[in-house]
Design a protein around this motif. Structure first.
Motif, PDB file in Angstrom:
ATOM      1  N   ALA A  60       0.826  -1.208   0.000  1.00 50.64           N
ATOM      2  CA  ALA A  60       0.000   0.000   0.000  1.00 50.64           C
ATOM      3  C   ALA A  60       0.859   1.256   0.000  1.00 50.64           C
ATOM      4  CB  ALA A  60      -0.931  -0.003   1.220  1.00 50.64           C
ATOM      5  N   GLY A  61       1.970   1.222   0.753  1.00 53.17           N
ATOM      6  CA  GLY A  61       2.866   2.371   0.743  1.00 53.17           C
ATOM      7  C   GLY A  61       3.456   2.624  -0.630  1.00 53.17           C
ATOM      8  N   LEU A  62       3.818   1.550  -1.330  1.00 54.30           N
ATOM      9  CA  LEU A  62       4.356   1.696  -2.679  1.00 54.30           C
ATOM     10  C   LEU A  62       3.290   2.201  -3.653  1.00 54.30           C
ATOM     11  CD1 LEU A  62       6.536  -1.544  -2.922  1.00 54.30           C
ATOM     12  CD2 LEU A  62       7.329   0.812  -2.669  1.00 54.30           C
ATOM     13  N   TYR A  63       2.065   1.665  -3.523  1.00 52.14           N
ATOM     14  CA  TYR A  63       0.980   2.133  -4.388  1.00 52.14           C
ATOM     15  C   TYR A  63       0.682   3.612  -4.144  1.00 52.14           C
ATOM     16  CZ  TYR A  63      -0.144  -2.788  -5.401  1.00 52.14           C
ATOM     17  OH  TYR A  63      -0.101  -4.100  -5.800  1.00 52.14           O
ATOM     18  N   ALA A  64       0.722   4.023  -2.869  1.00 47.01           N
ATOM     19  CA  ALA A  64       0.454   5.421  -2.540  1.00 47.01           C
ATOM     20  C   ALA A  64       1.471   6.341  -3.202  1.00 47.01           C
ATOM     21  CB  ALA A  64       0.464   5.616  -1.025  1.00 47.01           C
ATOM     22  N   GLN A 105       7.058  10.322   3.105  1.00 43.69           N
ATOM     23  CA  GLN A 105       7.195  10.723   4.494  1.00 43.69           C
ATOM     24  C   GLN A 105       8.044   9.697   5.226  1.00 43.69           C
ATOM     25  OE1 GLN A 105       3.178  11.255   5.954  1.00 43.69           O
ATOM     26  NE2 GLN A 105       3.274  13.445   5.503  1.00 43.69           N
ATOM     27  N   ARG A 106       9.127  10.147   5.798  1.00 45.19           N
ATOM     28  CA  ARG A 106      10.045   9.223   6.455  1.00 45.19           C
ATOM     29  C   ARG A 106       9.389   8.497   7.622  1.00 45.19           C
ATOM     30  NH1 ARG A 106      15.764  12.676   6.657  1.00 45.19           N
ATOM     31  NH2 ARG A 106      16.014  12.861   4.385  1.00 45.19           N
ATOM     32  N   ARG A 107       8.534   9.199   8.352  1.00 55.38           N
ATOM     33  CA  ARG A 107       7.922   8.570   9.514  1.00 55.38           C
ATOM     34  C   ARG A 107       6.982   7.436   9.083  1.00 55.38           C
ATOM     35  NH1 ARG A 107       5.462  12.197  14.289  1.00 55.38           N
ATOM     36  NH2 ARG A 107       7.618  12.912  14.218  1.00 55.38           N
ATOM     37  N   SER A 108       6.292   7.595   7.967  1.00 52.28           N
ATOM     38  CA  SER A 108       5.412   6.534   7.470  1.00 52.28           C
ATOM     39  C   SER A 108       6.214   5.298   7.102  1.00 52.28           C
ATOM     40  CB  SER A 108       4.621   7.037   6.253  1.00 52.28           C
ATOM     41  OG  SER A 108       3.728   8.062   6.617  1.00 52.28           O
ATOM     42  N   TRP A 109       7.319   5.510   6.391  1.00 55.86           N
ATOM     43  CA  TRP A 109       8.146   4.366   6.000  1.00 55.86           C
ATOM     44  C   TRP A 109       8.827   3.752   7.216  1.00 55.86           C
ATOM     45  CZ3 TRP A 109       7.314   2.244   1.521  1.00 55.86           C
ATOM     46  CH2 TRP A 109       6.817   3.034   0.485  1.00 55.86           C
ATOM     47  N   LEU A 110       9.165   4.562   8.215  1.00 53.87           N
ATOM     48  CA  LEU A 110       9.730   4.023   9.450  1.00 53.87           C
ATOM     49  C   LEU A 110       8.705   3.129  10.143  1.00 53.87           C
ATOM     50  CD1 LEU A 110      11.887   3.885  11.671  1.00 53.87           C
ATOM     51  CD2 LEU A 110      10.911   5.993  12.631  1.00 53.87           C
ATOM     52  N   ILE A 145      -7.372  -1.308  -1.366  1.00 50.19           N
ATOM     53  CA  ILE A 145      -7.318  -0.109  -0.518  1.00 50.19           C
ATOM     54  C   ILE A 145      -7.012   1.129  -1.356  1.00 50.19           C
ATOM     55  CG2 ILE A 145      -6.022   1.022   1.334  1.00 50.19           C
ATOM     56  CD1 ILE A 145      -5.602  -1.746   2.554  1.00 50.19           C
ATOM     57  N   THR A 146      -6.071   0.980  -2.293  1.00 47.69           N
ATOM     58  CA  THR A 146      -5.714   2.105  -3.155  1.00 47.69           C
ATOM     59  C   THR A 146      -6.895   2.534  -4.018  1.00 47.69           C
ATOM     60  OG1 THR A 146      -3.447   1.249  -3.250  1.00 47.69           O
ATOM     61  CG2 THR A 146      -4.052   2.910  -4.874  1.00 47.69           C
ATOM     62  N   GLN A 147      -7.603   1.558  -4.582  1.00 49.59           N
ATOM     63  CA  GLN A 147      -8.777   1.877  -5.400  1.00 49.59           C
ATOM     64  C   GLN A 147      -9.853   2.557  -4.567  1.00 49.59           C
ATOM     65  OE1 GLN A 147      -9.355  -2.188  -6.791  1.00 49.59           O
ATOM     66  NE2 GLN A 147      -8.879  -1.564  -8.874  1.00 49.59           N
ATOM     67  N   LEU A 148     -10.047   2.082  -3.345  1.00 51.66           N
ATOM     68  CA  LEU A 148     -11.052   2.684  -2.478  1.00 51.66           C
ATOM     69  C   LEU A 148     -10.687   4.123  -2.154  1.00 51.66           C
ATOM     70  CD1 LEU A 148     -13.633   2.257  -0.857  1.00 51.66           C
ATOM     71  CD2 LEU A 148     -12.233   1.377   1.017  1.00 51.66           C
ATOM     72  N   GLY A 183     -11.823   8.358   3.452  1.00 48.30           N
ATOM     73  CA  GLY A 183     -12.099   9.710   2.998  1.00 48.30           C
ATOM     74  C   GLY A 183     -11.269  10.746   3.740  1.00 48.30           C
ATOM     75  N   THR A 184     -10.634  10.332   4.850  1.00 49.86           N
ATOM     76  CA  THR A 184      -9.872  11.268   5.679  1.00 49.86           C
ATOM     77  C   THR A 184      -8.396  10.905   5.771  1.00 49.86           C
ATOM     78  OG1 THR A 184     -11.831  11.762   7.022  1.00 49.86           O
ATOM     79  CG2 THR A 184      -9.684  12.249   7.990  1.00 49.86           C
ATOM     80  N   LEU A 185      -8.096   9.626   6.019  1.00 53.51           N
ATOM     81  CA  LEU A 185      -6.720   9.215   6.233  1.00 53.51           C
ATOM     82  C   LEU A 185      -5.929   9.156   4.937  1.00 53.51           C
ATOM     83  CD1 LEU A 185      -7.005   6.262   8.799  1.00 53.51           C
ATOM     84  CD2 LEU A 185      -6.390   8.642   9.241  1.00 53.51           C
ATOM     85  N   ARG A 186      -4.662   9.499   5.032  1.00 53.00           N
ATOM     86  CA  ARG A 186      -3.746   9.260   3.926  1.00 53.00           C
ATOM     87  C   ARG A 186      -3.489   7.766   3.853  1.00 53.00           C
ATOM     88  NH1 ARG A 186      -1.309  14.001   2.316  1.00 53.00           N
ATOM     89  NH2 ARG A 186       0.206  12.796   1.139  1.00 53.00           N
ATOM     90  N   LEU A 187      -3.212   7.264   2.653  1.00 52.71           N
ATOM     91  CA  LEU A 187      -3.038   5.835   2.473  1.00 52.71           C
ATOM     92  C   LEU A 187      -1.835   5.316   3.252  1.00 52.71           C
ATOM     93  CD1 LEU A 187      -4.030   3.290   1.141  1.00 52.71           C
ATOM     94  CD2 LEU A 187      -2.705   3.857  -0.893  1.00 52.71           C
ATOM     95  N   GLN A 188      -0.741   6.087   3.303  1.00 58.45           N
ATOM     96  CA  GLN A 188       0.432   5.639   4.043  1.00 58.45           C
ATOM     97  C   GLN A 188       0.122   5.508   5.533  1.00 58.45           C
ATOM     98  OE1 GLN A 188       3.883   8.040   3.181  1.00 58.45           O
ATOM     99  NE2 GLN A 188       3.539   7.965   0.974  1.00 58.45           N
ATOM    100  N   GLN A 189      -0.686   6.409   6.062  1.00 59.36           N
ATOM    101  CA  GLN A 189      -1.063   6.345   7.467  1.00 59.36           C
ATOM    102  C   GLN A 189      -1.926   5.118   7.734  1.00 59.36           C
ATOM    103  OE1 GLN A 189      -3.390   9.672   8.795  1.00 59.36           O
ATOM    104  NE2 GLN A 189      -2.942   9.334  10.947  1.00 59.36           N
TER     105      GLN A 189
END
Length: 308
Positions: free
Chosen positions: A122-126, A135-140, A179-182, A244-250
């Motif tokens: 999902a992080g890669l798709y985002a 965002q470094r913190r997301s990848w961490l 998740i990405t499509q949604l 609708g609110t959260l970023r995909l990485q989060q």
């Protein structure tokens, strides 16, 4: 005005995170019921019945939704958008098939641990499809969570089945794509309508393999699948509201919490034991979820008033 918007954005994120956690709880119980039913039924039949019951349950919910009444909601006529919902439903069904096969072929803890590569996909798709900023913190958070998963996993040669591992990884990749499509489809439809538009196209797709192995299920199996379907509907509606609110990485980082619920289910339902490695890995996963939840603190995908 700016402070008020920040408070509203934080509140929206708290609600979205609560929806994600709720979806994980519903999904865990639904998967346990589905796995139990699949022992008596074939996996294609169990999945088809769950989808069918879910569509039956969500239809009156959609009909009773006041937000969808004439004059308050513009019926969707965009064929390309309907097609994207159909593709999303089909991909979700294929992910469910792969995941159910992995749960049967592998120990529950191992299958669940491998499934958490969903966060990495999902992080890669985002980054690739949605162009979300790196965002470094997301990848961490993803890295810490994956380390926790590997600690819990502790695979041994006698337990690993290559086909089960491949099925779990395929399920993770397809689930991340769903998740990405949604996330890409967010904003226009209510959560209940979004769930129905994803469920309906998957039913005929699931019916074809189910008919080939059809056997009439027992009342106990039907009851279990019905409850699993109800939880699926609640989970899909909660997920649609959250994305609708959260970023995909989060959201991807929060996915690691699913292992905590799977571990609890394994102890309560399948009498699995919890060792020191499981506790350590679980603690790392909780830490990853906390890091991920803070990754976009102070930001939101909800735009301030007047910017739409």
């Amino acid at each position: 005005m700016e402070n008020s918007f920040r408070v509203a954005a934080r509140s929206a994120q708290v609600v979205a995170i609560s929806c994600i956690v709720g979806e994980m709880m519903f999904s865990t119980v639904s998967h346990v019921l589905l796995r139990t039913a699949a022992i008596a039924l074939s996996p294609p039949e169990a999945l088809f019945l769950r989808l069918l019951f879910a569509a039956v349950l969500v239809t009156p919910w959609v009909a009773a939704d006041r937000r969808l009444r004439p004059g308050r909601y513009q019926p969707m006529t965009d064929r390309s958008r309907l097609l994207r919902y159909a593709v999303c439903g089909g991909v979700s069904y294929l992910a469910s098939m792969a995941w159910l096969y992995a749960m049967i072929a592998l120990p529950l803890a191992m299958a669940t641990s491998l499934f958490f590569t969903t966060g990495l996909f999902a992080g890669l798709y985002a980054w690739w499809l949605l162009k979300e900023p790196f965002q470094r913190r997301s990848w961490l958070a993803l890295a810490v969570g994956l380390c926790g998963v590997l600690i819990v996993l502790r695979p041994t040669a006698g337990e690993v089945r290559v086909d089960g591992v491949a099925a779990a990884l395929l399920a993770a990749a397809l689930a991340a794509l769903t998740i990405t499509q949604l996330r890409m489809l967010r904003g226009r439809e209510t959560p209940t309508l979004s769930a129905l538009l994803r469920l309906a196209p998957a039913i005929p797709l699931a019916a074809l393999p189910a008919l080939k192995v059809w056997e009439w299920p027992s009342h106990t199996a039907l009851a279990g699948i019905f409850v699993a379907a109800a939880l699926l509907v609640l989970g899909q509606a909660a997920a649609a509201a959250a994305f609708g609110t959260l970023r995909l990485q989060q959201a991807a980082a929060l996915e690691y919490l699913r292992l905590i619920f799977a571990t609890i289910a394994g102890v309560l339902v399948f009498n699995e034991t919890i060792g020191a490695a499981t506790l350590l890995g679980g603690a790392m996963i909780l830490c990853a979820a906390w890091i991920g939840s803070r990754a976009t603190a102070g930001t939101s995908s909800v735009a301030p008033p007047g910017t739409h």
